[in-house]
Every structure is written in structure tokens, then in C-alpha cells.
Write a protein that holds these residues in place. Structure first.
Motif, PDB file in Angstrom:
ATOM      1  N   ILE C  74       0.871  -1.187   0.000  1.00 17.83           N
ATOM      2  CA  ILE C  74       0.000   0.000   0.000  1.00 17.83           C
ATOM      3  C   ILE C  74       0.899   1.226   0.000  1.00 17.83           C
ATOM      4  CG2 ILE C  74      -1.873   1.198   1.196  1.00 17.83           C
ATOM      5  CD1 ILE C  74      -2.713  -1.466   2.392  1.00 17.83           C
ATOM      6  N   GLU C  75       0.791   2.027  -1.043  1.00 17.85           N
ATOM      7  CA  GLU C  75       1.678   3.170  -1.218  1.00 17.85           C
ATOM      8  C   GLU C  75       0.869   4.426  -1.543  1.00 17.85           C
ATOM      9  OE1 GLU C  75       4.598   2.042  -4.143  1.00 17.85           O
ATOM     10  OE2 GLU C  75       5.470   0.526  -2.834  1.00 17.85           O
ATOM     11  N   ILE C 129     -13.556  -3.509  -0.416  1.00 18.41           N
ATOM     12  CA  ILE C 129     -12.810  -2.443   0.224  1.00 18.41           C
ATOM     13  C   ILE C 129     -13.524  -1.124  -0.028  1.00 18.41           C
ATOM     14  CG2 ILE C 129     -10.572  -1.293   0.343  1.00 18.41           C
ATOM     15  CD1 ILE C 129      -9.392  -3.750  -1.005  1.00 18.41           C
ATOM     16  N   ASP C 130     -13.607  -0.313   0.988  1.00 23.70           N
ATOM     17  CA  ASP C 130     -14.234   0.997   0.830  1.00 23.70           C
ATOM     18  C   ASP C 130     -13.169   1.979   0.346  1.00 23.70           C
ATOM     19  OD1 ASP C 130     -15.581   3.335   0.933  1.00 23.70           O
ATOM     20  OD2 ASP C 130     -16.530   2.923   2.863  1.00 23.70           O
ATOM     21  N   LEU C 131     -13.034   2.074  -0.973  1.00 25.58           N
ATOM     22  CA  LEU C 131     -11.952   2.882  -1.540  1.00 25.58           C
ATOM     23  C   LEU C 131     -12.095   4.365  -1.203  1.00 25.58           C
ATOM     24  CD1 LEU C 131     -11.564   1.203  -5.078  1.00 25.58           C
ATOM     25  CD2 LEU C 131     -10.028   0.987  -3.129  1.00 25.58           C
ATOM     26  N   ASP C 132     -13.315   4.789  -0.917  1.00 27.87           N
ATOM     27  CA  ASP C 132     -13.525   6.203  -0.608  1.00 27.87           C
ATOM     28  C   ASP C 132     -12.842   6.605   0.695  1.00 27.87           C
ATOM     29  OD1 ASP C 132     -15.004   6.093  -2.855  1.00 27.87           O
ATOM     30  OD2 ASP C 132     -16.956   6.316  -1.899  1.00 27.87           O
ATOM     31  N   LYS C 133     -12.523   5.614   1.521  1.00 28.91           N
ATOM     32  CA  LYS C 133     -11.845   5.922   2.786  1.00 28.91           C
ATOM     33  C   LYS C 133     -10.334   5.926   2.630  1.00 28.91           C
ATOM     34  CE  LYS C 133     -15.579   4.538   5.850  1.00 28.91           C
ATOM     35  NZ  LYS C 133     -16.200   3.274   6.295  1.00 28.91           N
ATOM     36  N   LEU C 134      -9.855   5.780   1.404  1.00 32.60           N
ATOM     37  CA  LEU C 134      -8.405   5.720   1.196  1.00 32.60           C
ATOM     38  C   LEU C 134      -7.869   6.997   0.551  1.00 32.60           C
ATOM     39  CD1 LEU C 134      -7.986   2.001   0.093  1.00 32.60           C
ATOM     40  CD2 LEU C 134      -7.705   3.020   2.353  1.00 32.60           C
ATOM     41  N   VAL C 175      -2.888  -0.177   6.411  1.00 34.52           N
ATOM     42  CA  VAL C 175      -2.492   1.005   5.638  1.00 34.52           C
ATOM     43  C   VAL C 175      -1.387   1.724   6.419  1.00 34.52           C
ATOM     44  CG1 VAL C 175      -3.275   3.189   4.661  1.00 34.52           C
ATOM     45  CG2 VAL C 175      -4.815   1.211   4.714  1.00 34.52           C
ATOM     46  N   PRO C 176      -0.216   1.946   5.815  1.00 30.52           N
ATOM     47  CA  PRO C 176       0.934   2.496   6.550  1.00 30.52           C
ATOM     48  C   PRO C 176       0.806   4.001   6.749  1.00 30.52           C
ATOM     49  CG  PRO C 176       1.552   2.122   4.279  1.00 30.52           C
ATOM     50  CD  PRO C 176       0.120   1.669   4.404  1.00 30.52           C
ATOM     51  N   ALA C 177      -0.238   4.409   7.461  1.00 26.12           N
ATOM     52  CA  ALA C 177      -0.525   5.836   7.598  1.00 26.12           C
ATOM     53  C   ALA C 177       0.518   6.529   8.469  1.00 26.12           C
ATOM     54  CB  ALA C 177      -1.931   6.036   8.169  1.00 26.12           C
ATOM     55  N   SER C 178       1.336   5.733   9.171  1.00 26.05           N
ATOM     56  CA  SER C 178       2.399   6.348   9.976  1.00 26.05           C
ATOM     57  C   SER C 178       3.384   7.097   9.073  1.00 26.05           C
ATOM     58  CB  SER C 178       3.123   5.287  10.797  1.00 26.05           C
ATOM     59  OG  SER C 178       3.482   4.195   9.985  1.00 26.05           O
ATOM     60  N   GLN C 179       3.454   6.711   7.794  1.00 25.38           N
ATOM     61  CA  GLN C 179       4.282   7.447   6.824  1.00 25.38           C
ATOM     62  C   GLN C 179       3.890   8.917   6.732  1.00 25.38           C
ATOM     63  OE1 GLN C 179       3.929   5.698   2.937  1.00 25.38           O
ATOM     64  NE2 GLN C 179       4.847   3.750   3.520  1.00 25.38           N
ATOM     65  N   PHE C 185      -3.716   1.836   9.972  1.00 24.05           N
ATOM     66  CA  PHE C 185      -5.066   1.327  10.217  1.00 24.05           C
ATOM     67  C   PHE C 185      -5.378   0.200   9.250  1.00 24.05           C
ATOM     68  CE2 PHE C 185      -5.433   4.863   7.246  1.00 24.05           C
ATOM     69  CZ  PHE C 185      -6.312   4.408   6.271  1.00 24.05           C
ATOM     70  N   PRO C 186      -6.264  -0.728   9.654  1.00 23.23           N
ATOM     71  CA  PRO C 186      -6.613  -1.829   8.739  1.00 23.23           C
ATOM     72  C   PRO C 186      -7.391  -1.277   7.556  1.00 23.23           C
ATOM     73  CG  PRO C 186      -7.553  -2.162  10.951  1.00 23.23           C
ATOM     74  CD  PRO C 186      -6.999  -0.782  10.921  1.00 23.23           C
ATOM     75  N   LEU C 187      -7.328  -1.965   6.450  1.00 25.06           N
ATOM     76  CA  LEU C 187      -8.129  -1.569   5.293  1.00 25.06           C
ATOM     77  C   LEU C 187      -9.604  -1.577   5.667  1.00 25.06           C
ATOM     78  CD1 LEU C 187      -6.505  -3.463   2.283  1.00 25.06           C
ATOM     79  CD2 LEU C 187      -6.794  -0.994   2.513  1.00 25.06           C
ATOM     80  N   PRO C 188     -10.361  -0.566   5.242  1.00 25.27           N
ATOM     81  CA  PRO C 188     -11.794  -0.554   5.542  1.00 25.27           C
ATOM     82  C   PRO C 188     -12.533  -1.598   4.707  1.00 25.27           C
ATOM     83  CG  PRO C 188     -11.157   1.364   4.221  1.00 25.27           C
ATOM     84  CD  PRO C 188      -9.909   0.615   4.513  1.00 25.27           C
TER      85      PRO C 188
END
Lengths: 268, 244, 268, 244, 244, 268
Positions: C74-75, C129-134, C175-179, C185-188
Motif C-alpha cells: 500500500i503506497e 474495500i471501501d476505496l472512498d476511505k483511502l 495502511v501504513p498511515a504512519s508514513q 489502520f486496517p483496510l476498511p
């Protein structure tokens, strides 16, 4: 664009090819062509514009049994760094395997590349389109004009069919300026180039060769002229030579036929 | 986005089980062994057939049957945003399922070691191009004189605004809930192409399959009329010649 | 994905193939399968998640002797212009030459492309997957989810093995949101699609075919269903047909087996 | 960045001449003629061998020996930033040197006109993948029954913080001063793979080569144990069968 | 931009019918069957010829004549902005017209089923590379001992500031009004390569063709002198050997 | 880079190859080489710089009959995300079909890729160029140094010819800083690496092998050293082995010859 001889039947094919060549040279030397035309007579193109309403412009051309479809797409893009004040023109030809048993799927062959480049030069070098009027924001955004030429049925002389199709499609194309809040407008046209191609058979220059003539031609010559009778692009093709006399006889015929097509086919 | 209005009509005014206008022509190209042209709504698709001809390179030859190679291709200018020339992944998959569907109908075992090439060119696209191409392709195969059990014919069904409908247009394809491209062999009603994406209950699926089949039977008639029209005009030409 | 017959031994291979086909059709007509399973019985997948800790998610699936490894990366990336408020999902399958003597190195074959697209549709169209949350910043930056499926050992039914692996890997992916200074967070996840594939042999629909069955199948059908028993994707394959009855018998079996796998294998 | 602390230990707690944990398994795949799996630190590498089989296309056939084609490939998800599928220049070079190293050991002249394909898939990468892959590959060749002088085995040495150490991890590889991937044939101690980049004096180089060789002899034992384990378990199966 | 000054001189000081300096060398490479090197203004072009040799793959063989394959290639560093390695569309077209021009002169029918490969490497580019390459190529063909009717030789003419001139330089090519690359067979004055873009009246075109032809006859002499120089030096070497 | 044997004449070629190999091994075992050189003697390179004034740097190298042309282009570009404070070095080798009947047109072969990467490592790992001084704006714009190596004539040992050409061309290259309003400056040079390659024939290590030696070599070894006598890069090639003794004898010879070439050929 020459016939491909399968390994199996090579010798037979070679013989048939030789006979064909001899026959065409013979009748040409007697002043006639295989389909009864005069040397400086074209097959009479028909042009059907707006065949693809979804494109910004389109034209279907039939030249004898040759049939091509040219579509114009106009999109926003970045200018080239060395021409920040100019729109972009890009030309592509697809020798669809649909059009001939000798065309193969895959990346463009040298024949397809030459075809696209010769058509492109006729349009670009004649300054048909005023690219300087296709700037949206200098150095940042310009209109990109894509000319895509699809060969549907192949009966010789793709250069003239495609050139005519490209010109006809450009003449009717609209720049989709409504995308950026302005009004759509026709492409700014300065000139109308017409390309005439000749097959040299024996020492005759045959205008608008059909497939049978092309297959046995010794050399090929294309001459694009504008409405002033100036020459704007030329291309000699195939592994035979032409004399200076043949060259200028072709140039003269091109000027004459160009005027005729410009008026009769394009109504200009 | 509302796709069905209060009167039950769709954005282009059609009823749920109504097809877009379809026009089929046969023998439209000179060089190809067989050819056809179909207009289906805004779709314009041209098909050429070559073969059976020796499969090349040799290692692609099948000793017990002909290959049926379909090549589905979209013209760069056929869609709103210009498509780069050459096959993308979508085109590769569509070519594969179209070729497989045609193989169901062709008597391939009569032509071992050969290939039958079917070139499908989408000149203008408006949803449903694969089925339009397949429907035209089987007409072109007949035009090329290739022996078949029967023609292949198809029609998509789908679901919009919670309702099962026939033959999605572009808007419905983009904003609808499900699309089901399907093709059959009319004589036996066997299914030879079937894809689906979206969301349908089992009952909706059954409804969609039925809708598609019924429409396919109707389109099969259009195929036959197109072929008939060609042979009639040939006959007329011949008679004309005899009369001269 | 079909066996490749070498030119040399073609006729011998053809004969063996014919005998195999006959044999399998015969035992199927008698109600049994070559490995003793019932028609609607799968080989019992095992899923081993977190096999590749370096990836954002991963799952190794074994289905009989078929073995696939799915990794999720996931990038950050740009959204597509027409979906500025959506993350991006992209799916790729590699038929590694390691997995079978019939797989060759090089760009993806039509088989690999179909495999990737069928798996992709099952996930995408089920709205798993709820892509709108990405979305990181609307129109500018979104999370791109790469599903890469590596086929390690090939014993039939790659569609189901890969679909299951992709779903299992997505379920555990972070999802590597720490970047970007947030918390991982886990994928929705909204739905859990399960795909069941059938080989038609004779007039029987065999769930989860092994390689021997696949080699002689007349047609192939894949049906993906969600936890509500709705159908979310289907694909018919190979040059044979199916009847409407066969289709719906497969749909019914898929719904049943999907529920079972969702609970038994994924614990959902 | 400090890579060795005051007690002389490295960032992962190892001594200068200490290997990361290594685990080798044999015969892990069904379809391949031979296969193996190695975990070496964080590296996870799977190897399959096919062949000897007829080289194709024909012009690649060598009349006097078998080709040994290695294909080193990294999974897209094996590294921190996703790697685009397909071979890049690095992979092409690594495939070449691995193939050449294996050729040193295989009795290729016994199989003219054939190819032996060695597929190396890096499932997770953590520095040292080429040597891990090569070490696993020679086990897979034995598993495939291909006659060899001896197995090939290797280990990288390198230089960090001015000191020669064994078996660099990812951090040491990124921030160290030199890396020396090397592989030998244990029986004769011949060097079959050797690459080096960074900066080493002649004396440091000698130290590094010695360290690598010693470690390789130890890893060669792990290779043999892995093979033994497989044959023992087969033996047990057979006895179990006989006992039934 | 003014390209001709008040004295009628061009930006590099030349008169309208003046060539840039040309230097031709023969037999400059060891591995090739024939080779040559040309400096023409700032152009530096190297040519190698291989063949006639068996055409491969087989299906490219022509039963009645040799193929003449030219491959025009620009070095990445030959132009101001680095060119990505590999053939672009321009190079493909130029390769095609150069190969066709050479075919006009080579007795191809003497070598059926073979190919004659002509590799043209532009090491530095300065307008007129295709003609420089073609002119050098026919010298290299002679050096390779390939029978020809005559050598092919060419020179571009063009139009700048409304005037027809010979042999455009880079500035003139970029900012001029027309460019006419042309090549002939000197003995018969047949035209074997001809391209043109820009704008010329029929009279200007005639003038340009005449200019180009005259210059070509002069360059044909340079070709012959270059060949002579090589054979003389070979003769001297032989005599030297005999004298020893 | 090995000779390609045509299918037709394979056996004849194989026999000739065997005889050649035997012959070279024999004379080597007697202490001599086919062209009379000593084992540790190079063919004496000549370097001709500034051959292509249009490039930012260039060098033509002749090593026996081997001839290569290296050109340096230096352009503005974006830094890699993980090295925002560093310029970029990129190396490419073209085995032009002009140079040998065994080189074919098309994308780079594994041989060409290995060649480029080995040359690149010698330059990069020796820290010859101080890439940190090639930053225009940190994280945004840096100088990109392109090393393009064209093989014109092939008579063995491309690695050394190309390495030397690349070093010589870099030594004379100017960064075109006038493009951004500064003054052009020479590339910042820290070290001068020299690569020496050996063919192992029998059990002898022959420095700077010519084509005939390369064709029959058992193994190949390249060693790059800097002016301090440190080893900065090595590469073993081909499907034969070397002993530890052979390795260090080659290392010693490389250090010695490197010093010599650095002084005699490059004047450093």
C-alpha cells in the motif's frame, strides 16, 4: 507494404510475381493501366466526414477498394520545452491486420511508421494548422491534436488515402474549448495540402496506384502541394530510382490533381 | 444519479426490456475472407475474418482442430479520452472470451493446424462493444464460408436503480449496479459467453439471463436478415448479368 | 493455462489427452471424481497469513497441490482524474515459470491477464474495500493498494486460490498511515467475496477442479458471491458452452460453498 | 551511523563472524523436477529446477553441453517499496552470475542440447538474496537428480565501521563500506561466484575471503542435512507403506 | 532570424552553393567486412557493412535477391539533449529510405537468400546525417567487396531566407524554409533518395535539384579518392613487405 | 560475448573451437600468449578525448583492435526520493551490431547489462565523482550524469576499454552550469579507479585478454583498484572457477597495472 511470400510456396509465388510484373510493364508501355485509367488519373476518392461523432473530427476515405478511417482527438497537454508557444500535432497509422492478409498485429512496422511520418510532414510542413493558436497557457498547457489513421481495407496507395482523410478530418474538427470554459472552435486552418503518389512502372509514373500496380512498382514517389501550387513535402520510396524528368512530370501532375481534389472532393 | 424516471423509462427513453437500434451489414470489406459491420446504439464495430489459414509460427498449430483467434481492438478515437494504440489488459481479456465463445460454434475439428483470425475493430464505443463485436463476428464467419453449428449471438442485461433491464447504455454501464454480457447459440440456447460484475440476487440473475436470451433470439433474426440481404443482392447482380 | 504440446510428440500427446478425457468423462458420468471428491466438494484450502512481514499484508494459500502467495503493498499515489475521491486498487498475477513446465517467463500471457482481472472484479465489484476511505488529499493523494499474486505451484484452479489469497491478505493488511504522521489502520472492509470455480466435464459441474480435471474440461465457470448470497462477479471460460441449468446449479453451489469457506477458512 | 557497538556487537547483536539463522528445506514444490526453500535472516527464497529438457528455440542448443539458465526474480512485495514485476537490470546481472556459478558444478557435458532451468523467487528480501538463492539452488539441483561435482555454497562478507564481518544484514549493506558476495565448491574450495563493491585493502580482502570460505563450509553442512532430512522422511514413508 | 547577411554569406560564412568540409576514410574497423568514416561539417558518422550473409530468420529470405538492411542509429551523446538509446520513429524511417537507396545500386540479384547489413552510427550530429551516412555507406559497401552499379552519393539542398542553398547546417535546418535531402547514382544521374519538407515553388525545386546534383558529382570524387587512398596504402604495405 | 554458433555449421565450429582452446592452453602452459605478450602485460590503451565536442565529455579508447567511444551528457533532473542531496550517475553500454558479427540489434543483452553494471560499480563504488556536489536544489533538482558507452569494434576485453573510456571522459567533462546562470565547472573528482580484467586459461591469469583468448577462457575476473591500491570492485564471470591464489595474483597485478595506466595513459 509488399506481399509476404510464405516459405512453402516461395518459388511459385515468385513466378507469378514475375509474370504480373512483366504484364503490367507491357500494358503500361502501351499507354494503358490494368483498370483502364490514364496515367494521371486517380480512382476518385469519396470522403465521408463525421463518421465518428465521439471524436473531435473524423473522415472515412474510399479510394478504389482502399478504405481508411481517420479520427482526430484534441486534448489538453504540456507543450514541448523547446516550443512553449505552440500546440502539438501527432500522427499515428495503424495497418490493421483486418485490412490485408500481409498486415500483422503488433508494434508499428517500418511501413506504418513511414506512412504516418509522410502524412504528418505533408500537414506539418504545409503549415496547414496554425499551431501557435493552440496555446492555452504559454509554456504550461496547449491543445494536442492526435491524428489516428486506421487502415480498414487495403487496395494500394495508403499515403494519399490517409493524407486526404487527415486533411478532411482536420477541416471539420472542433477544439473542445468548452472543457476550459470557452467556446469550442474549429481548428485554425491556413493551407490545404494534397498529396499525390505515383508508382513507377517501366518508365511511367502512374498516379494513385492500386494494389496490383504497387506490388510491381519499381519506385514510388509522393508529392504534396498546397493551394498555391508550391511543393510542401516529397518522399521517394522503394528500392528503385527515378529520373529528374520523371520527378518533375510527377510534380506537375501533383499540382494539377491537387487543385482538382481540393475543389471537387473538399469543396475548397 | 437517477437512471429510471417515474414513468419507468430509462435515460434514453427506452423501456426496461427494449434494445437500442441495431443495424448489421455483411461483406463490407474487399480484402478479408469475410466481413461485417454492426451499429448498435452508438457502437460502430467492423469485423474481418481471415482463414482457415496455416497457423504460424508452427508451434501454435493444433493437430486436432483450428485455432480461433479473436483480436478485439479499440480505435484510438473511439472513446472520449484518446486510447493509446495497442492492446491493453482489458482488450486481451475480451479477445480471449470472444475467441472462446466463437470456438463453441465453429466446427474447428474440420481444419486442423490452421487458424481462423477474427479482427474486431471498435470504431466508436458506447457500452456493449464486446457483445456487438461478437454478434458481428459470427456473421462475418458465415460470410467467410466457415462451417458453424449455428451463429453466436448475444446481448447484455444489467441492473439499474434496483431493476433488471436489457442492453445497458454508457451512462447505465457507468452508474448502474450490475452488468451481465452474455451470448448464446440460438438453436440450443447454450451459453457461450458469460461475464458479470456488480451485484445481483439469484432471482435477479435469473431474470437477467431470461431477458438476455429473449433479446438474443431477436438479434439472431437480424443476423439472418443481414446475410439474406447480401445473398439477395448478389443474386440480383447475377440475374442482372444474365439479363444483359 | 492448458498443457503445451511439443511439436515432436504431438500425436502421442494428443492420444493420451483423448484417453484422459474419455476416462474422466466416464467416471464423472458415474458420479465420481478422479480424487474421490463429490462434485460440490472443494479440496479444502489452507491459508497462512503474514508469510511476508515486509509486505502490508500477505497470505499463502494451498488448495490441493496448488500454492499461491499473495502480497499487498500500500503506497501513496495520485488518484485517477475521474475518481478524485477514491483510493486505487490494482491487481497483478504472475504465472511464475517455477509453478509449471507450461508457464514461460516474459510479459503476462492472456491467461495471467484474465486471472488477474477475474480476481480483481470479484474484489472490486463486491465493494469489499471501501476505496472512498483511502483518500489522503482529495484529487491529489490517495492510497494505492497493490495486490500481487505469485503462482508458486500449479495444480489447477488458480482463480479460487488467488481470490481467496487476495481476500485473506486484504483482511489482514494495514495502511501504513504512519508514513504521513497518522496511525496505521486496517483496510476498511465492507464485504467478503468468495469465488468458486467449476469445470464442466460431460454435463457435470465440478467445483474446485484439480489440474487433471482442468486439462480436460469442456468449459469453466467462476461465480463470486458475497455474505448475503448475492452474486457479485462471474466468468465463463474455455471454448465450450454451458446450459442455463448448469449455470444456476453452479450459482447455488457457489453460494453454499462461499458461506462455508467464509466461516471455516476465514473465520468470518 | 554506528554499525558496531562498544562491545563489538552488530546492530542485530551478532559477532563479526556470526551468521544469521539459516533454514533449508528440500522438495517443497510438486510440479518442479527439484525444489528447495531457504530462510536466511529475513530472506525467504524459493527455488525450482526443471530439466534437463530440450533447449528451445533450437538455436539456443549447445551441441557439447547443457545450458544452465538461472532466473532470479523478486516478488513485487518482497521489498519495502513495491518492485514492478518483470526483470530489471540488476536481476538480469544476478541471474547471469548465478547461472555461471552453477555451471561450474553441474556435469553439463552429460546433457548436450538441453537446458536446465533454475527459477529463484525472492519472496522476502533482506540483503544477501543472491547468495541465499544460489545456495538453495544447488540443493534444488540435487533434488532434481542432476549430477554435480559438488554443491555450490556461498556467503557474503563485508566491511562495516572499518571492520571485516560476515553476512551483512540490510542496514549493514546500506551503510557499510564494502560487500563481497562469494560462493565456492566446498570440496575443492574453488571460487565460482565473486563480486565486490566498496573499498577494501588487499589485507582486508584476504580476511573477508577467509571468513566467507569458513562460513560456506558450515552452510554446506546445512545443505546436506536438508537433503538427508528429505530422504529420511521418504524412507520413513516407504517403511510405513511396507508396514501397512 | 537572419540566415544570409548583406554580402550574401551564410551564418557559417559559406556561399549559397558551398559545401561544408568533408573527409572520408575507408576500412576503419577491423571486425566488419567493410567500413568507412565520414566527417561532414560537424557530423561524424561511422559505417560498418556485414555480408552478404545468410538471412535470418529464414522467413526473411528473398529467393530472388539479397536484402539490404540499413540501420541508422544516433549515439545518445550525439545531440544536444541526450537521446534515449534504441531506434525511434525517425530512425526507423531514415533506415528505410537509406536501405532502399542502396538497394538501387547493389547487384542484389547476385546474392539470393542473403542479407547485406549496413550499420550507420551517428557519433555527432549536425544536420544532414542521413545523407552523410548514405554517402559513407556506399564507400563501406565497396570496401566490403559488394558489387554495385556505381556508388550512391548525395547532398541536401534547401531554402533559407527565400534563397535556394546547398548543404544546410543545423541552424539553417532549424530556421530555414525547406530541406531537400537527395542522393543519386552519379553514372546515370538517377535519383535514389529523395525527401523534402518545407515550401518550394516548382522553379526553386528545380534549382535545388540541380545544386544537389552538381555537389553530388563533386562528393563522388571524394568517395573515389578515399577508396584510392586505402588501396594505395595497402599497395605500399605490400611493397614494403616485398622489399623486406 | 561468446561467439554464436550457427545451427548449420555447429559441429565444424565446435571442432575448431576445441582445437583453438587446446592450442591456447598449450602455449599458455609454456608461458606465452598468442600475441607474444607476457601474462601481466596489457595491449597498451590509447585514449583520444574530446572526440565528440557536442557531448559534455567524451573519450575514444583503443585497446588492441577493440575500440569504444564513451560520451558523457550532463542534464538537469530530479533526485531519487531516497537521496535528495545527491546527483545521479547512470551508465549504459551499447554492443553495436557494427562491432561484431555476434552482436545483434535490439534491447540490451545480459552481456551488455553486465558490462554497464560492472563499469558503473567501478566508478560508483570508488567514489570517483563526488555526487553530493551535483545538487542544484536539494530534493528538487540535481545534475544527472549519463555515461553512454558505444562499442565500435570488438577485439576482446570490453570491460577495461569501457572503464578506461568512462574514467577519461569523466575527467574531462564539464557540468553545463551556464544553463542555470552559473559557470560551467569540471566534475568534482575524488578518485581514479582503474579496472583490469583477466582471462583464466589453463591455470594462468592473462591480463587484458584479446578476443581469441576471451573465446576460450575458462573464467574471467575483473578487479578495479584506486590510486591507494585499495580494491573497489570485482566481478567474476563465465562458467568456470578460480582459486584463491589466482584471485590474489590477479589483485596484485591489478594494483600494479592500475598505477601504471593511471600515470602513463591518464597522466595522473
Amino acid at each position: 507494404m509488399k506481399r509476404k511470400v510464405s516459405a512453402v510456396s516461395k518459388s511459385a509465388d515468385e513466378i507469378v510475381y514475375g509474370l504480373k510484373r512483366e504484364y503490367l510493364e507491357k500494358i503500361c508501355s502501351e499507354g494503358s493501366r490494368i483498370d483502364g485509367r490514364k496515367f494521371d488519373e486517380t480512382r476518385g476518392a469519396t470522403v465521408n466526414t463525421n463518421f465518428v461523432p465521439r471524436a473531435e473530427g473524423s473522415a472515412e476515405v474510399r479510394l478504389g477498394d482502399t478504405r481508411v478511417l481517420v479520427g482526430i482527438k484534441i486534448e489538453q497537454g504540456e507543450p514541448f520545452p523547446d516550443t512553449p508557444k505552440s500546440g502539438i500535432l501527432t500522427t499515428n497509422a495503424e495497418l490493421l491486420p483486418m485490412a490485408s492478409p500481409t498486415f500483422e498485429p503488433g508494434p508499428p512496422s517500418p511501413d506504418a511508421i513511414e506512412l504516418a511520418r509522410v502524412v504528418d510532414r505533408g500537414i506539418r510542413e504545409s503549415k496547414m494548422i496554425d499551431l501557435d493558436k493552440l496555446v492555452i497557457k504559454e509554456g504550461e498547457k496547449v491543445w494536442v491534436v492526435f491524428i489516428d489513421m486506421h487502415i480498414l481495407d487495403y487496395d494500394g496507395n495508403l499515403i494519399d488515402a490517409c493524407s486526404l482523410g487527415a486533411v478532411a478530418a482536420l477541416l471539420e474538427a472542433k477544439v473542445p474549448a468548452s472543457q476550459i470554459g470557452a467556446e469550442d472552435f474549429p481548428l485554425p486552418i491556413n493551407h490545404i495540402p494534397i498529396t499525390i503518389t505515383f508508382s513507377k512502372i517501366g518508365s511511367n509514373m502512374l498516379a494513385d496506384p492500386n494494389l496490383e500496380e504497387e506490388e510491381v512498382e519499381y519506385a514510388r514517389l509522393s508529392v504534396a502541394t498546397n493551394e498555391n501550387g508550391d511543393v510542401v513535402a516529397m518522399q521517394k520510396g522503394e528500392g528503385g530510382s527515378i529520373t529528374q524528368e520523371e520527378l518533375f512530370s510527377a510534380v506537375d501532375t501533383s499540382i494539377k490533381l491537387g487543385k482538382d481534389i481540393r475543389k471537387r472532393v473538399l469543396g475548397k | 444519479m437517477k437512471l429510471i424516471n417515474e414513468e419507468g423509462l430509462r435515460t434514453d427513453g427506452r423501456k426496461f426490456n427494449e434494445l437500442r437500434p441495431i443495424k448489421i451489414e455483411v461483406g463490407v470489406l474487399n480484402r478479408a475472407d469475410g466481413s461485417s459491420y454492426i451499429e448498435w446504439g452508438g457502437n460502430k464495430v467492423l469485423v474481418a475474418v481471415y482463414g482457415p489459414r496455416e497457423a504460424f509460427p508452427k508451434h501454435t498449430q493444433n493437430a486436432s482442430r483450428a485455432n480461433v483467434n479473436a483480436r478485439y481492438n479499440m480505435a484510438a478515437f473511439s472513446v472520449d479520452e484518446r486510447k493509446r494504440p495497442g492492446p491493453d489488459r482489458r482488450a486481451v481479456e475480451i479477445s480471449k472470451v470472444i475467441g472462446e465463445a466463437l470456438r463453441c460454434a465453429v466446427f474447428t475439428e474440420q481444419f486442423p493446424r490452421t487458424t481462423i483470425d477474427v479482427y474486431i475493430e471498435v470504431l466508436q464505443a458506447d457500452a456493449g462493444t464486446r457483445i456487438a463485436g461478437l454478434t458481428a463476428a459470427s456473421v462475418a464467419l458465415v460470410d467467410a464460408g466457415i462451417p458453424m453449428k449455428d451463429m453466436v449471438v448475444g446481448c447484455a442485461a444489467g441492473k439499474i436503480d434496483g431493476k433488471v433491464v436489457l442492453d445497458l447504455n454508457k451512462e447505465e454501464d457507468n452508474f448502474g449496479q450490475a452488468d451481465l454480457p452474455m451470448a448464446i447459440i440460438p438453436r440450443t440456447q447454450e451459453i457461450v459467453l458469460l461475464q458479470m460484475d456488480g451485484n445481483m440476487s439469484r432471482d435477479e440473475l435469473e431474470e437477467a439471463v431470461e431477458l438476455s436470451k429473449k433479446a438474443s433470439m431477436y438479434i439472431a433474426d437480424l443476423q439472418k436478415q443481414a446475410l439474406l440481404a447480401k445473398y439477395k443482392s448478389q443474386e440480383n447482380e447475377k440475374e442482372g448479368e444474365r439479363g444483359e
